[in-house]
Design a protein around this motif. Structure first.
Motif, PDB file in Angstrom:
ATOM      1  N   MET A  28      13.438  -3.549  10.840  1.00 23.31           N
ATOM      2  CA  MET A  28      14.139  -2.962   9.696  1.00 23.31           C
ATOM      3  C   MET A  28      13.524  -3.403   8.377  1.00 23.31           C
ATOM      4  O   MET A  28      13.503  -2.638   7.405  1.00 23.31           O
ATOM      5  CB  MET A  28      15.624  -3.336   9.737  1.00 23.31           C
ATOM      6  CG  MET A  28      16.430  -2.710   8.605  1.00 23.31           C
ATOM      7  SD  MET A  28      18.183  -3.119   8.637  1.00 23.31           S
ATOM      8  CE  MET A  28      18.689  -2.228  10.103  1.00 23.31           C
ATOM      9  N   LEU A  29      13.002  -4.613   8.338  1.00 21.35           N
ATOM     10  CA  LEU A  29      12.395  -5.125   7.109  1.00 21.35           C
ATOM     11  C   LEU A  29      11.268  -4.216   6.644  1.00 21.35           C
ATOM     12  O   LEU A  29      11.114  -3.959   5.442  1.00 21.35           O
ATOM     13  CB  LEU A  29      11.872  -6.542   7.334  1.00 21.35           C
ATOM     14  CG  LEU A  29      11.218  -7.223   6.123  1.00 21.35           C
ATOM     15  CD1 LEU A  29      12.246  -7.433   5.026  1.00 21.35           C
ATOM     16  CD2 LEU A  29      10.597  -8.553   6.531  1.00 21.35           C
ATOM     17  N   VAL A  30      10.470  -3.715   7.577  1.00 23.29           N
ATOM     18  CA  VAL A  30       9.340  -2.850   7.224  1.00 23.29           C
ATOM     19  C   VAL A  30       9.838  -1.517   6.675  1.00 23.29           C
ATOM     20  O   VAL A  30       9.347  -1.036   5.642  1.00 23.29           O
ATOM     21  CB  VAL A  30       8.436  -2.624   8.453  1.00 23.29           C
ATOM     22  CG1 VAL A  30       7.325  -1.620   8.125  1.00 23.29           C
ATOM     23  CG2 VAL A  30       7.836  -3.935   8.932  1.00 23.29           C
ATOM     24  N   VAL A  31      10.819  -0.919   7.357  1.00 19.48           N
ATOM     25  CA  VAL A  31      11.363   0.368   6.923  1.00 19.48           C
ATOM     26  C   VAL A  31      11.996   0.240   5.540  1.00 19.48           C
ATOM     27  O   VAL A  31      11.746   1.058   4.641  1.00 19.48           O
ATOM     28  CB  VAL A  31      12.400   0.879   7.940  1.00 19.48           C
ATOM     29  CG1 VAL A  31      13.055   2.162   7.440  1.00 19.48           C
ATOM     30  CG2 VAL A  31      11.739   1.116   9.293  1.00 19.48           C
ATOM     31  N   ASN A  32      12.804  -0.784   5.347  1.00 23.38           N
ATOM     32  CA  ASN A  32      13.470  -0.984   4.063  1.00 23.38           C
ATOM     33  C   ASN A  32      12.483  -1.304   2.947  1.00 23.38           C
ATOM     34  O   ASN A  32      12.686  -0.922   1.793  1.00 23.38           O
ATOM     35  CB  ASN A  32      14.509  -2.101   4.167  1.00 23.38           C
ATOM     36  CG  ASN A  32      15.734  -1.680   4.959  1.00 23.38           C
ATOM     37  OD1 ASN A  32      15.847  -0.530   5.371  1.00 23.38           O
ATOM     38  ND2 ASN A  32      16.648  -2.596   5.175  1.00 23.38           N
ATOM     39  N   MET A  33      11.410  -2.002   3.296  1.00 28.45           N
ATOM     40  CA  MET A  33      10.424  -2.365   2.278  1.00 28.45           C
ATOM     41  C   MET A  33       9.730  -1.123   1.725  1.00 28.45           C
ATOM     42  O   MET A  33       9.478  -1.020   0.520  1.00 28.45           O
ATOM     43  CB  MET A  33       9.385  -3.329   2.847  1.00 28.45           C
ATOM     44  CG  MET A  33       8.337  -3.773   1.828  1.00 28.45           C
ATOM     45  SD  MET A  33       7.229  -5.039   2.487  1.00 28.45           S
ATOM     46  CE  MET A  33       6.426  -4.109   3.799  1.00 28.45           C
ATOM     47  N   ILE A  34       9.454  -0.155   2.599  1.00 34.89           N
ATOM     48  CA  ILE A  34       8.805   1.079   2.140  1.00 34.89           C
ATOM     49  C   ILE A  34       9.709   1.824   1.167  1.00 34.89           C
ATOM     50  O   ILE A  34       9.273   2.281   0.108  1.00 34.89           O
ATOM     51  CB  ILE A  34       8.445   1.967   3.348  1.00 34.89           C
ATOM     52  CG1 ILE A  34       7.375   1.266   4.199  1.00 34.89           C
ATOM     53  CG2 ILE A  34       7.948   3.333   2.881  1.00 34.89           C
ATOM     54  CD1 ILE A  34       7.070   1.964   5.498  1.00 34.89           C
ATOM     55  N   MET A  35      10.997   1.953   1.521  1.00 38.33           N
ATOM     56  CA  MET A  35      11.935   2.625   0.622  1.00 38.33           C
ATOM     57  C   MET A  35      12.131   1.834  -0.662  1.00 38.33           C
ATOM     58  O   MET A  35      12.231   2.410  -1.758  1.00 38.33           O
ATOM     59  CB  MET A  35      13.274   2.840   1.323  1.00 38.33           C
ATOM     60  CG  MET A  35      14.325   3.536   0.456  1.00 38.33           C
ATOM     61  SD  MET A  35      13.867   5.201  -0.060  1.00 38.33           S
ATOM     62  CE  MET A  35      14.446   6.167   1.327  1.00 38.33           C
ATOM     63  N   MET A  36      12.191   0.505  -0.557  1.00 37.94           N
ATOM     64  CA  MET A  36      12.345  -0.334  -1.749  1.00 37.94           C
ATOM     65  C   MET A  36      11.169  -0.145  -2.705  1.00 37.94           C
ATOM     66  O   MET A  36      11.350  -0.027  -3.918  1.00 37.94           O
ATOM     67  CB  MET A  36      12.473  -1.796  -1.330  1.00 37.94           C
ATOM     68  CG  MET A  36      12.654  -2.782  -2.487  1.00 37.94           C
ATOM     69  SD  MET A  36      11.064  -3.361  -3.199  1.00 37.94           S
ATOM     70  CE  MET A  36      10.375  -4.268  -1.816  1.00 37.94           C
ATOM     71  N   LEU A  37       9.960  -0.103  -2.167  1.00 43.95           N
ATOM     72  CA  LEU A  37       8.778   0.087  -3.011  1.00 43.95           C
ATOM     73  C   LEU A  37       8.827   1.442  -3.717  1.00 43.95           C
ATOM     74  O   LEU A  37       8.460   1.558  -4.891  1.00 43.95           O
ATOM     75  CB  LEU A  37       7.508  -0.028  -2.166  1.00 43.95           C
ATOM     76  CG  LEU A  37       7.176  -1.430  -1.645  1.00 43.95           C
ATOM     77  CD1 LEU A  37       5.986  -1.374  -0.693  1.00 43.95           C
ATOM     78  CD2 LEU A  37       6.890  -2.390  -2.796  1.00 43.95           C
ATOM     79  N   ALA A  38       9.306   2.471  -2.995  1.00 44.06           N
ATOM     80  CA  ALA A  38       9.429   3.795  -3.615  1.00 44.06           C
ATOM     81  C   ALA A  38      10.453   3.777  -4.744  1.00 44.06           C
ATOM     82  O   ALA A  38      10.231   4.368  -5.811  1.00 44.06           O
ATOM     83  CB  ALA A  38       9.816   4.828  -2.558  1.00 44.06           C
ATOM     84  N   ALA A  39      11.573   3.077  -4.533  1.00 40.41           N
ATOM     85  CA  ALA A  39      12.605   2.996  -5.570  1.00 40.41           C
ATOM     86  C   ALA A  39      12.105   2.226  -6.789  1.00 40.41           C
ATOM     87  O   ALA A  39      12.356   2.618  -7.935  1.00 40.41           O
ATOM     88  CB  ALA A  39      13.862   2.332  -5.004  1.00 40.41           C
ATOM     89  N   VAL A  40      11.406   1.138  -6.552  1.00 40.76           N
ATOM     90  CA  VAL A  40      10.848   0.343  -7.649  1.00 40.76           C
ATOM     91  C   VAL A  40       9.848   1.171  -8.448  1.00 40.76           C
ATOM     92  O   VAL A  40       9.847   1.157  -9.689  1.00 40.76           O
ATOM     93  CB  VAL A  40      10.182  -0.935  -7.105  1.00 40.76           C
ATOM     94  CG1 VAL A  40       9.367  -1.623  -8.198  1.00 40.76           C
ATOM     95  CG2 VAL A  40      11.240  -1.893  -6.563  1.00 40.76           C
ATOM     96  N   TYR A  41       9.000   1.901  -7.745  1.00 41.80           N
ATOM     97  CA  TYR A  41       8.006   2.740  -8.425  1.00 41.80           C
ATOM     98  C   TYR A  41       8.684   3.817  -9.262  1.00 41.80           C
ATOM     99  O   TYR A  41       8.286   4.069 -10.411  1.00 41.80           O
ATOM    100  CB  TYR A  41       7.074   3.367  -7.394  1.00 41.80           C
ATOM    101  CG  TYR A  41       6.009   4.261  -7.978  1.00 41.80           C
ATOM    102  CD1 TYR A  41       5.007   3.734  -8.802  1.00 41.80           C
ATOM    103  CD2 TYR A  41       6.002   5.632  -7.732  1.00 41.80           C
ATOM    104  CE1 TYR A  41       4.033   4.555  -9.345  1.00 41.80           C
ATOM    105  CE2 TYR A  41       5.031   6.457  -8.272  1.00 41.80           C
ATOM    106  CZ  TYR A  41       4.048   5.911  -9.078  1.00 41.80           C
ATOM    107  OH  TYR A  41       3.080   6.726  -9.624  1.00 41.80           O
ATOM    108  N   ALA A  42       9.716   4.447  -8.708  1.00 42.73           N
ATOM    109  CA  ALA A  42      10.440   5.491  -9.440  1.00 42.73           C
ATOM    110  C   ALA A  42      11.097   4.923 -10.694  1.00 42.73           C
ATOM    111  O   ALA A  42      11.069   5.552 -11.756  1.00 42.73           O
ATOM    112  CB  ALA A  42      11.485   6.141  -8.537  1.00 42.73           C
ATOM    113  N   CYS A  43      11.679   3.732 -10.569  1.00 38.62           N
ATOM    114  CA  CYS A  43      12.304   3.096 -11.735  1.00 38.62           C
ATOM    115  C   CYS A  43      11.271   2.770 -12.815  1.00 38.62           C
ATOM    116  O   CYS A  43      11.550   2.880 -14.004  1.00 38.62           O
ATOM    117  CB  CYS A  43      13.027   1.817 -11.314  1.00 38.62           C
ATOM    118  SG  CYS A  43      14.609   2.109 -10.496  1.00 38.62           S
ATOM    119  N   SER A  44      10.094   2.365 -12.390  1.00 39.55           N
ATOM    120  CA  SER A  44       9.046   2.030 -13.359  1.00 39.55           C
ATOM    121  C   SER A  44       8.540   3.275 -14.078  1.00 39.55           C
ATOM    122  O   SER A  44       8.114   3.194 -15.236  1.00 39.55           O
ATOM    123  CB  SER A  44       7.889   1.313 -12.657  1.00 39.55           C
ATOM    124  OG  SER A  44       7.225   2.189 -11.763  1.00 39.55           O
TER     125      SER A  44
END
Length: 367
Positions: free
Chosen positions: A115-131
């Protein structure tokens, strides 16, 4: 605040994807059995009232965000303390939705992936969108909303053609009276997903025409409520109320019933793509609200820097908030609506509204 603006269609698209989000996939309101669709519509009506409160506070305080007018209404120190609690609330709900997203993908398509890998991919996408900022997110929402709507139309067509929709499963209406329906509405469907629109109290100042905020918000809540109610009704019609209630992800199971022409089947990808898109926007908007709130309150770094710094804590939080999916769902359905959603979505805004009305009565020309 960043010098960015979004137009009316972008705000509506953001709200629709946010409201649909993870709610379209999980068994929303199924405690009301075959009347779940009705519980969603009543929850939508409660959502109208909540949004009117948020809009009034936004208009009455010079189009400030929630963080800004909290300090005006409650005073500097109390206002800052409550503002900090809202930031934590937005951050925590973002982590919960991130956990929902990971759990669905693990149970449906990626059972051997951590789950850590799956969540990390979505987290990176959210961080990028916020930036990138709210303008980029708003433009993307229009594109992705069109994809979700096309997938929804395709799914309904294929389910109808497969002959698996049996509307008689919705009968008898109100078999056990109004009590189960109202118990499902308060606090569940009122707070999830409709009350979660409180996150947009951080985004309304970006609207290029503030006078349209009320109409746009009510339209978005209406459309999302009708969509969710219809989807839940379809789930019940295909699966029966008992099976829909006891399915972890009823939409996934409903789409799996499609069998057409001997080769059109196993189309669960429709539900998964819908969750990925809706989950991404819901996570990102809650995360954006937390990041923007932290930047306004503490005045440290830039919004982009805060988005990067808080990404890792978001990922870690999504992993540690529950020991397993059963506990995660149990907390989300029983504790979060009562002890988090109700105070932050209804209790505090109602208090702010009363204080504003009292001050307006004493100082009628202060506005």
């Amino acid at each position: 605040m960043e010098k960015a603006k979004i137009n009316a269609s972008e705000l509506v698209a953001l709200m629709l994807l946010f409201e649909i989000g993870s709610a379209v996939v999980v068994g929303l309101g199924m405690q009301a059995k075959q009347d779940a669709w009705m519980a969603i519509l009543i929850g939508m009506a409660a959502g109208f009232i909540l949004f009117l409160i948020y809009d009034y506070l936004y208009r009455h305080h010079s189009s400030l965000s929630l963080i800004g007018y909290l300090q005006i209404i409650l005073g500097k120190w109390v206002g800052r303390a409550v503002a900090f609690l809202y930031i934590v609330y937005f951050f925590y709900i973002a982590a919960r939705v991130l956990r929902d997203f990971g759990a669905l993908l693990l149970s449906s398509t990626l059972p051997l992936t951590p789950m850590l890998v799956v969540n990390m991919i979505m987290m990176l996408a959210a961080v990028y969108a916020c930036s990138l900022g709210i303008e980029a997110l708003g433009r993307a929402s229009e594109i992705f909303l069109s994809i979700v709507l096309m997938l929804a139309v395709l799914a309904i067509f294929l389910l109808t053609a497969s002959g698996v929709i049996h509307w008689e499963h919705l009968k008898p209406p109100l078999e056990h009276g109004w009590k189960p329906v109202l118990q499902t509405v308060f606090p569940q469907t009122m707070t999830f997903p409709f009350g979660e629109i409180v996150a947009f109290s951080m985004l309304l100042p970006y609207l290029n025409n503030p006078l349209h905020a009320r109409r746009l918000g009510l339209v978005a809540i209406l459309i999302s409520g009708l969509i969710l109610s219809f989807i839940i009704a379809v789930n019940i019609s295909v699966l029966t109320a008992y099976n829909a209630e006891n399915s972890t992800f009823p939409l996934l199971r409903t789409i799996g019933k499609i069998r057409l022409a001997g080769f059109i089947e196993r189309l669960e990808a429709i539900a998964i793509v819908t969750l990925i898109i809706g989950g991404f926007f819901k996570i990102t908007i809650f995360y954006y609200a937390a990041v923007k709130g932290a930047h306004e309150l503490f005045q440290v770094g830039t919004r982009k820097e805060l988005a990067l710094w808080l990404g890792l804590p978001l990922l870690v939080s999504s992993e540690i908030i529950a020991d397993g999916y059963t506990e995660h769902i149990d907390i989300g359905l029983k504790l979060v609506p009562l002890y988090l959603h109700l105070p932050f979505q209804a209790g505090i805004p109602l208090l702010l509204l009363i204080i504003t009305w009292v001050r307006k009565g004493y100082y009628p020309t202060s506005r």
